[in-house]
Design a protein around this motif. Structure first.
Motif, PDB file in Angstrom:
ATOM      1  N   LYS A  42       0.844  -1.213   0.000  1.00  0.00           N
ATOM      2  CA  LYS A  42       0.000   0.000   0.000  1.00  0.00           C
ATOM      3  C   LYS A  42       0.870   1.250   0.000  1.00  0.00           C
ATOM      4  O   LYS A  42       2.025   1.221   0.421  1.00  0.00           O
ATOM      5  CB  LYS A  42      -0.819   0.060   1.299  1.00  0.00           C
ATOM      6  N   THR A  43       0.250   2.357  -0.398  1.00  0.00           N
ATOM      7  CA  THR A  43       0.862   3.673  -0.190  1.00  0.00           C
ATOM      8  C   THR A  43       0.036   4.381   0.878  1.00  0.00           C
ATOM      9  O   THR A  43      -1.202   4.362   0.833  1.00  0.00           O
ATOM     10  CB  THR A  43       0.854   4.505  -1.483  1.00  0.00           C
ATOM     11  N   VAL A  44       0.732   4.965   1.855  1.00  0.00           N
ATOM     12  CA  VAL A  44       0.057   5.720   2.911  1.00  0.00           C
ATOM     13  C   VAL A  44       0.404   7.191   2.679  1.00  0.00           C
ATOM     14  O   VAL A  44       1.582   7.566   2.673  1.00  0.00           O
ATOM     15  CB  VAL A  44       0.540   5.257   4.305  1.00  0.00           C
ATOM     16  N   THR A  45      -0.628   8.005   2.457  1.00  0.00           N
ATOM     17  CA  THR A  45      -0.400   9.411   2.107  1.00  0.00           C
ATOM     18  C   THR A  45      -1.169  10.331   3.033  1.00  0.00           C
ATOM     19  O   THR A  45      -2.384  10.178   3.206  1.00  0.00           O
ATOM     20  CB  THR A  45      -0.834   9.647   0.640  1.00  0.00           C
ATOM     21  N   LYS A  46      -0.444  11.269   3.652  1.00  0.00           N
ATOM     22  CA  LYS A  46      -1.098  12.295   4.472  1.00  0.00           C
ATOM     23  C   LYS A  46      -1.155  13.574   3.650  1.00  0.00           C
ATOM     24  O   LYS A  46      -0.207  13.887   2.927  1.00  0.00           O
ATOM     25  CB  LYS A  46      -0.272  12.572   5.727  1.00  0.00           C
ATOM     26  N   ALA A  47      -2.248  14.322   3.801  1.00  0.00           N
ATOM     27  CA  ALA A  47      -2.367  15.580   3.062  1.00  0.00           C
ATOM     28  C   ALA A  47      -2.929  16.669   3.959  1.00  0.00           C
ATOM     29  O   ALA A  47      -3.806  16.404   4.790  1.00  0.00           O
ATOM     30  CB  ALA A  47      -3.277  15.385   1.851  1.00  0.00           C
ATOM     31  N   SER A  48      -2.398  17.885   3.802  1.00  0.00           N
ATOM     32  CA  SER A  48      -2.953  19.056   4.501  1.00  0.00           C
ATOM     33  C   SER A  48      -2.772  20.273   3.593  1.00  0.00           C
ATOM     34  O   SER A  48      -1.890  20.288   2.722  1.00  0.00           O
ATOM     35  CB  SER A  48      -2.237  19.267   5.841  1.00  0.00           C
ATOM     36  N   GLN A  69       3.009  17.088 -11.260  1.00  0.00           N
ATOM     37  CA  GLN A  69       2.163  17.120 -12.471  1.00  0.00           C
ATOM     38  C   GLN A  69       0.786  16.528 -12.173  1.00  0.00           C
ATOM     39  O   GLN A  69      -0.241  17.028 -12.643  1.00  0.00           O
ATOM     40  CB  GLN A  69       2.818  16.316 -13.600  1.00  0.00           C
ATOM     41  N   ALA A  70       0.764  15.458 -11.369  1.00  0.00           N
ATOM     42  CA  ALA A  70      -0.526  14.833 -11.027  1.00  0.00           C
ATOM     43  C   ALA A  70      -1.386  15.808 -10.221  1.00  0.00           C
ATOM     44  O   ALA A  70      -2.599  15.911 -10.453  1.00  0.00           O
ATOM     45  CB  ALA A  70      -0.290  13.540 -10.240  1.00  0.00           C
ATOM     46  N   LEU A  71      -0.781  16.554  -9.309  1.00  0.00           N
ATOM     47  CA  LEU A  71      -1.555  17.532  -8.521  1.00  0.00           C
ATOM     48  C   LEU A  71      -2.138  18.610  -9.440  1.00  0.00           C
ATOM     49  O   LEU A  71      -3.306  18.985  -9.308  1.00  0.00           O
ATOM     50  CB  LEU A  71      -0.669  18.186  -7.456  1.00  0.00           C
ATOM     51  N   ASP A  72      -1.334  19.086 -10.387  1.00  0.00           N
ATOM     52  CA  ASP A  72      -1.825  20.100 -11.329  1.00  0.00           C
ATOM     53  C   ASP A  72      -2.979  19.548 -12.165  1.00  0.00           C
ATOM     54  O   ASP A  72      -3.980  20.220 -12.382  1.00  0.00           O
ATOM     55  CB  ASP A  72      -0.700  20.566 -12.275  1.00  0.00           C
ATOM     56  N   LEU A  73      -2.826  18.296 -12.593  1.00  0.00           N
ATOM     57  CA  LEU A  73      -3.865  17.667 -13.402  1.00  0.00           C
ATOM     58  C   LEU A  73      -5.171  17.524 -12.603  1.00  0.00           C
ATOM     59  O   LEU A  73      -6.264  17.803 -13.104  1.00  0.00           O
ATOM     60  CB  LEU A  73      -3.363  16.299 -13.864  1.00  0.00           C
ATOM     61  N   GLY A 104       0.343   4.629  -5.384  1.00  0.00           N
ATOM     62  CA  GLY A 104       0.772   6.008  -5.141  1.00  0.00           C
ATOM     63  C   GLY A 104      -0.197   7.021  -5.729  1.00  0.00           C
ATOM     64  O   GLY A 104      -0.614   7.973  -5.055  1.00  0.00           O
ATOM     65  N   MET A 105      -0.586   6.820  -6.990  1.00  0.00           N
ATOM     66  CA  MET A 105      -1.478   7.787  -7.631  1.00  0.00           C
ATOM     67  C   MET A 105      -2.906   7.660  -7.094  1.00  0.00           C
ATOM     68  O   MET A 105      -3.634   8.655  -7.040  1.00  0.00           O
ATOM     69  CB  MET A 105      -1.442   7.631  -9.152  1.00  0.00           C
ATOM     70  N   ALA A 106      -3.303   6.442  -6.688  1.00  0.00           N
ATOM     71  CA  ALA A 106      -4.637   6.294  -6.072  1.00  0.00           C
ATOM     72  C   ALA A 106      -4.656   7.055  -4.744  1.00  0.00           C
ATOM     73  O   ALA A 106      -5.572   7.841  -4.471  1.00  0.00           O
ATOM     74  CB  ALA A 106      -4.970   4.822  -5.862  1.00  0.00           C
ATOM     75  N   ALA A 139      -7.923   9.264 -10.907  1.00  0.00           N
ATOM     76  CA  ALA A 139      -6.671   8.548 -10.608  1.00  0.00           C
ATOM     77  C   ALA A 139      -6.094   7.904 -11.870  1.00  0.00           C
ATOM     78  O   ALA A 139      -4.884   7.904 -12.078  1.00  0.00           O
ATOM     79  CB  ALA A 139      -6.917   7.485  -9.533  1.00  0.00           C
ATOM     80  N   ARG A 140      -6.961   7.359 -12.732  1.00  0.00           N
ATOM     81  CA  ARG A 140      -6.442   6.714 -13.948  1.00  0.00           C
ATOM     82  C   ARG A 140      -5.802   7.721 -14.903  1.00  0.00           C
ATOM     83  O   ARG A 140      -4.934   7.377 -15.693  1.00  0.00           O
ATOM     84  CB  ARG A 140      -7.536   5.882 -14.632  1.00  0.00           C
ATOM     85  N   LEU A 141      -6.218   8.993 -14.799  1.00  0.00           N
ATOM     86  CA  LEU A 141      -5.560  10.007 -15.633  1.00  0.00           C
ATOM     87  C   LEU A 141      -4.117  10.228 -15.167  1.00  0.00           C
ATOM     88  O   LEU A 141      -3.243  10.580 -15.942  1.00  0.00           O
ATOM     89  CB  LEU A 141      -6.333  11.334 -15.573  1.00  0.00           C
TER      90      LEU A 141
END
Ligand code: PMV
Length: 330
Positions: A42-48, A69-73, A104-106, A139-141
């Motif tokens: 798994k990927t564990v991601t924290k965001a704020s 780039q994914a964040l911009d998209l 990661g992207m999910a 996510a698939r993008l």
């Protein structure tokens, strides 16, 4: 206290491979695919929220272009504008060579949308217009296979007649058939050609169009095998599928080989031992040299013992079918 969210998103292993695109801009695949969502990789991601985008990987500031780039998209697709701090890690060692783009992207897509909309759960996200289905398409993008990691169990991605008609949806739940996936770690070397470049080259292989012609039939046979929980039927389909994808990769222009000598040695050994009746396990391989052995959990101890005896230095990562991603407010 500032709003902070933690997302755990699983990787997935494709039974029917997503390989080649009909349109790279809209990430429209050339064929349908089918995968098993994993439980432990798994990927564990924290965001704020923050003033500028900041990415940390395992606590260290990262300049990974793909993530920015994914964040911009995601912002462009949703009209959401805030900047964000992302702190991410994988539950599997970076050096073990397990592909991290799906998980990661999910995780990145779910975590950033939850953060931007102030959502603490998938229910809250859905109320704000971001159902799991909607997020899976975002996510698939970012990375095609990431779309399937939004759901647990056995997940289909159907190409549809147009890019807008694509469907990503779970087909069987994890408890329908709890299969194991023993990952044999062959190499952790960087790929000489990225999977994005190799996807683009698929059409140049003389084997690619014949593959597309048989895909539907193979997909139906795989779905029947999963429905019937029949590994002797599913197993050979898994191996054909993996070997066909690698044949296409090798016969495309440029020609690439993701398989190493060790991969091929393991493949021969697995087939030989299975023929002798030592175990019931079949392999699949993604765009890399690692082998994913699919078996029933009851066969796992015997499988691991045989492998350890024959290959004492082999690193293995044991996984199984999982139930999908989770969100937690911190
Ligand atoms: O998601 P991408 O663009 O890295 O493509 C991955 C393709 C395979 O992992 C090889 C197959 C699949 O369906 O996941």
């Amino acid at each position: 206290m500032a709003f902070e969210i933690e997302v755990q998103a699983p990787s997935n292993i494709a039974f029917l491979k997503y390989w080649g695109k009909s349109d790279p801009l809209t990430q429209w695949p050339a064929g349908n695919s089918l995968s098993m969502t994993l439980k432990h990789a798994k990927t564990v991601t924290k965001a704020s929220l923050s003033d500028t985008d900041k990415i940390f990987f395992e606590g260290i500031i990262s300049s990974d272009r793909k993530i920015f780039q994914a964040l911009d998209l995601l912002r462009e697709q949703t009209g959401l504008k805030s900047r964000i701090t992302i702190d991410t890690r994988n539950t599997f060692p970076k050096s073990c060579g397990i592909a991290s783009s799906a998980s990661g992207m999910a995780a990145l897509s779910i975590a950033s949308l939850a953060c931007w909309t102030g959502s603490r759960s998938f229910e809250e996200l859905e109320k704000k217009g971001f159902s799991k289905t909607k997020i899976s398409h975002l996510a698939r993008l970012c990375s095609g296979s990431a779309g399937r990691s939004l759901f647990g169990g056995y997940v289909e991605w159907l190409k549809g007649d147009t890019s807008e008609q694509q469907i990503i949806a779970p087909k069987f739940s994890a408890d329908h058939w709890p299969l194991s996936n023993l990952i044999l770690i062959v190499s952790n070397k960087e790929k000489e050609i990225s999977s994005t470049q190799a996807h683009a080259a698929a059409w140049s292989s003389p084997l690619f169009r014949p593959r597309l012609a048989v895909l539907q039939e193979r997909q139906s046979a795989m779905l029947d095998a999963i429905k019937e929980k029949n590994l002797e039927k599913l197993g050979p389909l898994l191996e054909t599928e993996a070997l066909e994808m690698h044949s296409i990769i090798m016969t495309a222009s440029p020609s690439v080989s993701y398989l190493s000598e060790e991969t091929l040695e393991l493949v021969s050994w697995i087939r030989c031992e299975r023929q002798k009746g030592s175990f019931k396990a079949w392999f699949t391989i993604d765009a890399g040299p690692n082998i994913h052995l699919i078996s029933e959990p009851k066969d796992l101890p015997n499988l691991q013992a045989s492998l350890s005896k024959a290959f004492p230095n082999l690193t293995m990562f044991q996984d199984e079918v999982g139930t999908g991603p989770q969100i937690r407010a911190l």
